[in-house]
Design an enzyme around this catalytic site. Structure first.
Site, PDB file in Angstrom:
ATOM      1  N   ASP A  79      -8.705   0.214   7.932  1.00 43.92           N
ATOM      2  CA  ASP A  79      -8.697  -0.977   8.802  1.00 43.92           C
ATOM      3  C   ASP A  79     -10.073  -1.136   9.446  1.00 43.92           C
ATOM      4  OD1 ASP A  79      -8.146  -2.902  10.768  1.00 43.92           O
ATOM      5  OD2 ASP A  79      -7.220  -1.422  12.111  1.00 43.92           O
ATOM      6  N   ASN A 128     -10.990  -4.210  11.213  1.00 38.27           N
ATOM      7  CA  ASN A 128     -10.997  -5.085  12.399  1.00 38.27           C
ATOM      8  C   ASN A 128     -10.123  -4.595  13.550  1.00 38.27           C
ATOM      9  OD1 ASN A 128      -8.471  -5.683  11.500  1.00 38.27           O
ATOM     10  ND2 ASN A 128      -8.803  -7.869  11.212  1.00 38.27           N
ATOM     11  N   ASP A 166      -7.494  -3.491   5.544  1.00 38.55           N
ATOM     12  CA  ASP A 166      -7.950  -4.813   5.105  1.00 38.55           C
ATOM     13  C   ASP A 166      -8.901  -4.707   3.919  1.00 38.55           C
ATOM     14  OD1 ASP A 166     -10.090  -3.781   6.668  1.00 38.55           O
ATOM     15  OD2 ASP A 166      -9.292  -4.822   8.435  1.00 38.55           O
ATOM     16  N   ASP A 181       3.970  -6.377 -11.979  1.00 36.58           N
ATOM     17  CA  ASP A 181       5.126  -5.843 -11.271  1.00 36.58           C
ATOM     18  C   ASP A 181       6.413  -6.178 -12.030  1.00 36.58           C
ATOM     19  OD1 ASP A 181       5.941  -4.669  -8.633  1.00 36.58           O
ATOM     20  OD2 ASP A 181       7.023  -6.551  -8.408  1.00 36.58           O
ATOM     21  N   GLU A 201       4.424  -2.523 -15.259  1.00 37.92           N
ATOM     22  CA  GLU A 201       5.412  -1.617 -14.672  1.00 37.92           C
ATOM     23  C   GLU A 201       6.734  -1.943 -15.355  1.00 37.92           C
ATOM     24  OE1 GLU A 201       7.634  -0.678 -10.427  1.00 37.92           O
ATOM     25  OE2 GLU A 201       7.370  -2.696 -11.155  1.00 37.92           O
TER      26      GLU A 201
HETATM   27  C1  GLC Z   1       7.857  -2.913  -7.903  1.00 38.19           C
HETATM   28  C2  GLC Z   1       6.933  -2.445  -6.816  1.00 38.19           C
HETATM   29  C3  GLC Z   1       7.733  -2.191  -5.585  1.00 38.19           C
HETATM   30  C4  GLC Z   1       8.414  -3.470  -5.169  1.00 38.19           C
HETATM   31  C5  GLC Z   1       9.222  -4.062  -6.298  1.00 38.19           C
HETATM   32  C6  GLC Z   1       9.591  -5.496  -6.019  1.00 38.19           C
HETATM   33  O1  GLC Z   1       8.769  -1.957  -8.282  1.00 38.19           O
HETATM   34  O2  GLC Z   1       6.210  -1.335  -7.257  1.00 38.19           O
HETATM   35  O3  GLC Z   1       6.958  -1.689  -4.546  1.00 38.19           O
HETATM   36  O4  GLC Z   1       9.258  -3.223  -4.094  1.00 38.19           O
HETATM   37  O5  GLC Z   1       8.493  -4.082  -7.500  1.00 38.19           O
HETATM   38  O6  GLC Z   1       8.469  -6.326  -6.094  1.00 38.19           O
END
Ligand code: GLC
Length: 590
Positions: A26, A28, A34, A207, A271
């Site tokens: 951080d 600020n 940030d 994601d 992911e």
């Molecule tokens: C993925 C992310 C996680 C998030 C989820 C919903 O698994 O790594 O942190 O809560 O997606 O977006």
């Protein structure tokens, strides 16, 4: 430039450092990390020796899920900075030879995203509602949800809006799932990829990559049984209405066209919590290019699980068209690995249950053997970093941080915790998201509300005061006092620290290994059931050489193969044997 690390292929053997921006640094003084904080620490990242940084979401968000509820995909949360700060951060990264990867959340938006706000206003049957998954409810007046699915964060997966329709959400109700059959969604994300690519971003972390395609139309939602529930993510036959559906690959092929508009082509890593046999589809270079292999992250300290993780990771990469393996010990969603290895060990099918139970009781149920956890985490990093492919490090892993189990419930941020508070069944993921300790001497006092935590200073996470001279806010999640021993400045000066080990491991890896190919470059060394040992071709001082990594899980010390020991995770026995829970890197005698 090495064979695998050319202009286009920089990602294939990269060491990627994951930053959870709100907890990194951080500048600020508002208690939230940030973008400028990342710029400030670029030298630290360069010295650590990483090739790329991946930023978890830093976009405008109401933080219903740590930023994974995105209000505007093409901007910076004003609390974290501005687009100018972002551009400066990218310039600093590139100036240090570090690539930048940003996190894209395409499965759902925030309920404050303009699309969802339009959908609420426009009402039933409108084009705006078609961008999400709205359905009528069951019961006489539609007062019951379309079916009884539960969301992944607890509570129903359907939420009712004012006019009586219900919308679907895999995660929190503030994260409505979008409808990927709608062309506006395709445009929104293509525009987003171009926007960040034009701002110099080198790649994307996708994601929930296995969840985008949904088919809620072919069968009556009511009739879908438990095997097709939201929870069942590793469904194996492609018949799940939401996970790992075949159509999801059309989306990634379309994105690939966008990634390839750039030179070098933009990179993506997915992911995708799918079975290893399906990972290669996502990882094809016609699609995302790479996918996380989570087998290490799921494993405890167990030789069979670890070996299986490596075999499956290499196999998955071998099956892809042009991708490489990936290795992950920890991230922002799972209990820290140094803690996992110091808790009682159970087979991997119970995954993190021990750690989760332990967290739920604020760290009181089991003894966390920190010495053992650290020893194993040190051994693990050598085992991992010698492998071919990309490695992902989660911030604080290089400091050897443990999970913080005793954050008071009323300070938790993760929806996993708040949604289940009544039942108290899950303490969530905040224990690995506590703001990093940078400066040991910037020591807080024991807090008035709990003497195990700090108050008044933040181990250098925030400055002492804001620009207007008033004291900085407290870090958004409280830091325990024991963080002092893990502060980056203290570890940097300590030859025995985890940070020093990570730095040497990364330096050796860069010098010896990045030129030597991927999954096909590894040969197993059979040193018995309790040992994971492999060799790879290496370049040492300009000449071809053979590298070996040996990890001993067994109680008895083992003799190392003949060669020059480069690095060990623990002291060798007097006779040169490798003791239990230790790893060594060597160059073998020819
Ligand atoms: C993925 C992310 C996680 C998030 C989820 C919903 O698994 O790594 O942190 O809560 O997606 O977006």
């Amino acid at each position: 430039m090495t064979a695998n690390n050319t202009h286009d292929d920089w990602w294939k053997q990269a060491v990627v450092y994951q930053i959870y921006p709100r907890s990194f640094k951080d500048v600020n003084g508002d208690g939230l990390g940030d973008i400028a904080g990342i710029t400030e620490k670029m030298n630290y990242l360069k010295t650590l020796g990483v090739d790329a940084i991946w930023l978890s979401p830093f976009y405008p968000s109401e933080l219903a899920d740590g930023g994974y509820d995105v209000i505007d995909y093409r901007n910076v949360d004003p609390r974290l900075g501005t687009m100018n700060d972002f551009d400066a951060m990218v310039a600093a990264a590139h100036g240090s030879g570090i690539k930048v990867i940003v996190d894209i959340v395409p499965n759902h938006t925030s309920d404050k995203h303009r699309f969802f706000q339009e959908a609420l206003k426009a009402g039933r049957g409108s084009a705006a509602r078609d961008r999400y998954i709205f359905r009528e409810g069951r019961g006489k007046n539609g007062e019951l949800p379309p079916n009884d699915w539960q969301s992944l964060f607890g509570g129903p997966a359907w939420e009712r809006v004012d006019d009586g329709q219900w919308y679907f959400h895999i995660f929190a109700k503030e994260q409505p799932d979008v409808n990927w059959k709608n062309p506006d969604i395709h445009e929104e994300f293509k525009e987003t990829f171009r926007f960040w690519s034009d701002h110099g971003v080198d790649g994307f972390r996708i994601d929930v990559a296995h969840g985008l395609a949904k088919d809620f139309d072919s069968e009556s939602l009511e009739q879908l049984g438990a095997e097709f529930s939201v929870q069942n993510q590793e469904n194996r036959d492609g018949r799940s209405p939401m996970w790992d559906r075949p159509e999801v690959h059309d989306i990634y092929k379309e994105w690939r066209q966008v990634f390839n508009e750039y030179n070098p082509p933009r990179f993506a890593v997915g992911e995708a919590w799918v079975i290893p046999e399906h990972q290669y589809l996502y990882a094809s270079t016609d699609e995302l290019g790479q996918v996380f292999n989570f087998e290490f992250a799921k494993s405890n300290w167990n030789v069979d699980d670890m070996r299986k993780a490596i075999v499956e990771g290499l196999d998955a990469a071998a099956r892809t068209n042009g991708s490489t393996s990936t290795w992950v010990m920890s991230n922002h969603d799972i209990p820290r690995n140094a803690t996992r290895y110091g808790l009682p060990q159970v087979p991997s099918h119970e995954k993190h249950q021990v750690a989760k139970d332990w967290l739920l009781r604020d760290g009181k149920t089991y003894f966390e053997d920190r010495k053992l956890g650290t020893r194993r985490a040190r051994a693990a990093v050598l085992m991992e970093m010698g492998l071919p492919g990309s490695v992902y490090i989660y911030q604080g892993e290089e400091l050897g941080l443990f999970e913080v189990p005793d954050i008071p419930w009323n300070r938790l941020e993760d929806p996993n915790a708040s949604r289940t508070k009544q039942a108290a069944s899950d303490k969530g993921r905040d224990g690995c998201r506590v703001p990093l300790p940078w400066v040991a001497d910037d020591e807080p006092k024991p807090a008035s509300w709990d003497k195990n935590f700090g108050e008044g200073a933040s181990f250098g996470f925030s400055p002492a005061s804001k620009a207007d001279g008033t004291p900085s806010e407290a870090p958004h999640l409280p830091q325990p006092l024991w963080f002092k021993d893990f502060a980056a400045d203290k570890e940097a000066d300590d030859p025995t620290s985890m940070l020093t080990l990570y730095r040497s491991v990364l330096k050796n890896r860069a010098e010896l290994l990045t030129a030597t190919g991927d999954y096909d470059s590894l040969d197993w060394l059979d040193m018995g059931d309790d040992v994971i040992a492999y060799t790879r071709p290496a370049i040492y001082q300009g000449s071809a050489s053979t590298f070996a990594s040996v990890t001993n899980f067994g109680a008895a010390p083992i003799a190392l193969p003949k060669g020059r020991v480069l690095l060990t995770s623990a002291e060798l026995a007097e006779d040169g044997g490798l003791p239990q829970d230790a790893s060594a890197w060597l160059l073998l005698d020819e």
